[in-house]
Write a protein that holds these residues in place. Sequence first.
Motif, PDB file in Angstrom:
ATOM      1  N   HIS A 104       3.415  -0.225  -7.719  1.00  0.00           N
ATOM      2  CA  HIS A 104       3.166   1.081  -6.651  1.00  0.00           C
ATOM      3  C   HIS A 104       2.368   1.925  -7.456  1.00  0.00           C
ATOM      4  CE1 HIS A 104       6.331  -1.597  -4.682  1.00  0.00           C
ATOM      5  NE2 HIS A 104       7.124  -0.809  -5.155  1.00  0.00           N
ATOM      6  N   GLU A 127      -1.558   0.927  -6.938  1.00  0.00           N
ATOM      7  CA  GLU A 127      -2.137   0.924  -5.186  1.00  0.00           C
ATOM      8  C   GLU A 127      -2.172   2.396  -5.119  1.00  0.00           C
ATOM      9  OE1 GLU A 127       0.723  -3.506  -4.298  1.00  0.00           O
ATOM     10  OE2 GLU A 127       1.538  -1.076  -4.140  1.00  0.00           O
ATOM     11  N   ARG A 128      -0.984   3.180  -5.312  1.00  0.00           N
ATOM     12  CA  ARG A 128      -1.330   5.100  -4.591  1.00  0.00           C
ATOM     13  C   ARG A 128      -2.820   5.386  -4.873  1.00  0.00           C
ATOM     14  NH1 ARG A 128       4.121   4.769  -5.695  1.00  0.00           N
ATOM     15  NH2 ARG A 128       3.802   5.835  -7.685  1.00  0.00           N
ATOM     16  N   ALA A 151      -5.437   3.785  -3.554  1.00  0.00           N
ATOM     17  CA  ALA A 151      -5.805   3.766  -2.012  1.00  0.00           C
ATOM     18  C   ALA A 151      -6.600   5.601  -1.113  1.00  0.00           C
ATOM     19  CB  ALA A 151      -4.532   4.180  -1.201  1.00  0.00           C
TER      20      ALA A 151
END
Length: 320
Positions: free
Chosen positions: A313, A316-317, A320
Motif C-alpha cells: 500500500h 502504491e501510494r 501514484a
Amino acid sequence: MTDEPEQHPQQHRPAGRHGLVRTLLAAAEQAAGSGAGAAAEAHLRAALVVARRLVAAADPDDDAHARHDLSAAYVRLGSLSLDTGDPATAQRCYRASLAITRGLAASRPGAPACRDLGAAHQRLGDLALAQGDSVAAGRHYRDQLTALRRLPADDRESPAGRCELAACHYRVGDRAVAVGHRREAERHYRDGVAVVDGAGHDVEFHRALGTGYDRLGDIAMADGDLDAAAERYRRSMELTRQVIAVRPADAAALHDLSISHEKLAETAAAAGDRADAVTQFRAALSAVRRWVAVDPASRSARDDLAYLADRVHAAERGAA
C-alpha cells in the motif's frame, strides 16, 4: 533430587554401563517429550553419574566410548536446560561437552571427531548469539569452520559436507557483518558460494547457493552498488524458484522467495524505479500468501502477510 541413579546389576560391567547411559538418555528424551521436565532432568543427571564412572574406570580401549557417553549426557542436559529457561546451566554443560570433544578430536582424529567438535562449537555459538554476544558467537563459528575444514576430503566434499561447510561460512560472515567487518564477511560469503557453486543440482545445493548470493547482495547494497545487489538478489531468487519447482509446499523456500522480492523492491526504490518497486512488493506479498497457504499455523507467515500488505500500500501510494 539426587545424582545417584538406581542401581542395576549390569552397571558394574563396562558394556552394561554404556547400555545404562543410553537407556537413561532415552528415558530423558521420552520424559521431555511428554512435558515431564523434572523427570527428564533426573534421568540426565543419573546418566552423568554413570558416564563419569565409566570415564574414571575406562581402560584405553574403552576410553573414547566412555568420554563420548559423558559428552552426550552433557549435551542433552544443556539442551534441556536451554528449553526450560536456564541458559547458564546450558552454557556450563555445552562447555563441558566441548572440552571432552576437544580431547577426543586430539586423541582420535577423523570425521566423527571433527563433526562432533564442529557441532560443539556451533551449540556455543548459537547460545552466545541468543544472548547478544556476536563476538563470542563469531569466535565459536570460526572454530567450527576450522573443525569442518579438517574433515577428510571424502566427507568434506560430499553433498552434506559441502552444504554444512557453506552454511558455516555464512554464519561466520553474518557475525563479521554484525561487528562491522564487511570485507571479512564478503570473503566468507564468497567462500561459501564457491563450496557449493557447480557442485550439483540437488535442492539443498540450490538452497545453500541461494543463501550465499542473498548475502552477497546485502554486501553490495551496503556498498551502494545497486546494480550488483539487484543481480545477486535475482540470482538468489532464481535458485529459490528451482527449490520451489521441486518442493511447491516448502515453507522455508516460499519465505526466502518473499525476501528476495522485497530486497529487489528495496533496490528498485533506491534507484528511483517506483513502478518496479511496487511490482516486487506485490510479488513478495504473493509469495507470503503461498507460504500461509502451506503453513496456516505459522505466526511468522501471518505477521509477514500483514507487514507486506502495508508495504505494498505504501509503495502504491508513493508511485501514484
